[in-house]
Design a protein around this motif. Structure first.
Motif, short mmCIF file in Angstrom:
data_model
loop_
_atom_site.label_atom_id
_atom_site.label_comp_id
_atom_site.label_asym_id
_atom_site.label_seq_id
_atom_site.Cartn_x
_atom_site.Cartn_y
_atom_site.Cartn_z
N SER A 176 -32.33 93.94 3.50
CA SER A 176 -32.54 92.98 2.42
C SER A 176 -31.49 93.12 1.33
N LEU A 177 -31.13 94.35 1.00
CA LEU A 177 -30.10 94.58 -0.02
C LEU A 177 -28.76 94.03 0.43
N ILE A 178 -28.41 94.22 1.68
CA ILE A 178 -27.12 93.73 2.18
C ILE A 178 -27.11 92.21 2.24
N GLU A 179 -28.20 91.60 2.65
CA GLU A 179 -28.25 90.15 2.77
C GLU A 179 -28.34 89.44 1.43
N HIS A 180 -29.12 89.99 0.49
CA HIS A 180 -29.36 89.32 -0.79
C HIS A 180 -28.55 89.89 -1.95
N LYS A 181 -27.90 91.02 -1.74
CA LYS A 181 -27.04 91.70 -2.74
C LYS A 181 -27.82 92.34 -3.87
N ARG A 182 -29.10 92.04 -4.04
CA ARG A 182 -29.94 92.72 -5.03
C ARG A 182 -31.40 92.51 -4.66
N ILE A 183 -32.22 93.56 -4.91
CA ILE A 183 -33.65 93.46 -4.65
C ILE A 183 -34.41 94.16 -5.76
N ASN A 184 -35.65 93.76 -5.95
CA ASN A 184 -36.54 94.38 -6.93
C ASN A 184 -37.54 95.26 -6.18
N THR A 185 -37.70 96.48 -6.67
CA THR A 185 -38.61 97.44 -6.04
C THR A 185 -38.99 98.49 -7.07
N THR A 186 -39.73 99.52 -6.64
CA THR A 186 -40.06 100.60 -7.56
C THR A 186 -38.86 101.53 -7.71
N GLU A 194 -14.51 100.94 7.46
CA GLU A 194 -13.61 100.91 8.61
C GLU A 194 -14.32 100.18 9.75
N ASP A 195 -13.79 99.04 10.14
CA ASP A 195 -14.44 98.19 11.14
C ASP A 195 -14.02 98.62 12.54
N THR A 196 -14.78 99.52 13.12
CA THR A 196 -14.57 99.93 14.50
C THR A 196 -15.87 99.72 15.27
N THR A 197 -15.76 99.70 16.58
CA THR A 197 -16.95 99.52 17.41
C THR A 197 -17.93 100.67 17.20
N HIS A 198 -17.41 101.88 17.10
CA HIS A 198 -18.28 103.04 16.89
C HIS A 198 -19.04 102.93 15.57
N ASN A 199 -18.34 102.52 14.51
CA ASN A 199 -19.01 102.39 13.21
C ASN A 199 -20.04 101.27 13.22
N ARG A 200 -19.74 100.19 13.90
CA ARG A 200 -20.71 99.09 14.00
C ARG A 200 -21.98 99.56 14.71
N ARG A 201 -21.81 100.31 15.78
CA ARG A 201 -22.98 100.80 16.53
C ARG A 201 -23.77 101.81 15.72
N ALA A 242 -27.66 101.33 14.38
CA ALA A 242 -28.74 102.28 14.65
C ALA A 242 -29.61 102.49 13.40
N TYR A 243 -29.00 102.40 12.21
CA TYR A 243 -29.76 102.54 10.98
C TYR A 243 -30.45 101.25 10.55
N LEU A 244 -29.75 100.12 10.70
CA LEU A 244 -30.26 98.86 10.15
C LEU A 244 -31.14 98.07 11.12
N GLN A 245 -30.86 98.10 12.41
CA GLN A 245 -31.62 97.38 13.43
C GLN A 245 -31.65 95.87 13.17
N SER A 246 -30.56 95.32 12.63
CA SER A 246 -30.49 93.88 12.38
C SER A 246 -29.06 93.41 12.56
N LYS A 247 -28.85 92.56 13.56
CA LYS A 247 -27.50 92.07 13.83
C LYS A 247 -26.95 91.27 12.67
N SER A 253 -34.94 101.04 6.30
CA SER A 253 -34.10 100.15 7.10
C SER A 253 -34.27 98.69 6.66
N ASN A 254 -35.50 98.27 6.48
CA ASN A 254 -35.77 96.89 6.05
C ASN A 254 -35.25 96.63 4.65
N MET A 255 -35.43 97.60 3.76
CA MET A 255 -34.92 97.43 2.40
C MET A 255 -33.39 97.38 2.38
N ALA A 256 -32.75 98.18 3.22
CA ALA A 256 -31.29 98.17 3.29
C ALA A 256 -30.79 96.83 3.82
#
Length: 177
Positions: A27-37, A57-64, A68-73, A22-25
């Protein structure tokens, strides 16, 4: 035996693994690239690609569901505002893993994982348009300016005669009315 178990546990408990991905995802979305193993990058690709597909598809259900996976607004907002419009026409394969060598301390195989549409170096469509148009326009402009410089004295002579012809035309129009 591990028959049929296709999932890399990354030597972590389930809760630790889900928090890590979740944290890596995020970081990837915010920074567009990350270094890892390489192992974590491959696990992250499996984790984040379905999330990116949901974001198309931007719907309320998809956002929720994504929250649930990312835990970051902030990550969810970034995903739906900037990432989703860029990947809208792509049918999967949103990430790219590039191996970068070995880590100094433990010689772990390292990699860079990035979002494909946000890399300007590997994006062939944007680069082709810019490079080809600039190179084609550069040579004709020089030839046009040289031709215009040579033709300008001839154009000045015709310009002095044109107002007289226009004046004659305007007087003919007034007489015809």
């Amino acid at each position: 035996m591990r028959h049929g178990k296709k999932f890399n546990h990354l030597s972590r408990t389930a809760s630790h693994r889900s928090a890590l991905l979740s944290n890596m995802a995020c970081s990837l979305i915010e920074h567009k690239r990350i270094n890892t193993t390489v192992a974590k990058a491959k696990a992250l690709r499996v984790y984040v690609e379905p999330i990116l597909t949901k974001a198309k598809e931007d719907t309320t259900h998809n956002r929720r569901t994504v929250f649930a996976y990312l835990q970051s607004k902030e990550a969810v907002t970034e995903l739906f505002r900037t990432v989703a419009p860029k990947i809208a026409e792509r049918n999967g394969g949103y990430t790219r893993i590039i191996k970068t060598g070995f880590r100094q301390g433990d010689a772990a195989d390292m990699a860079m994982i990035e979002l494909v549409d946000f890399n300007d170096l590997y994006n062939p469509n944007a680069e082709e348009k810019k490079v080809t148009r600039r190179s084609r326009r550069a040579t004709p402009k020089v030839a046009e300016t040289v031709a215009e410089v040579k033709e300008t004295p001839a154009k000045e002579e015709t310009k002095t005669e044109e107002p007289k012809a226009e004046a004659a035309d305007s007087t003919e129009e007034k007489a015809g009315e």
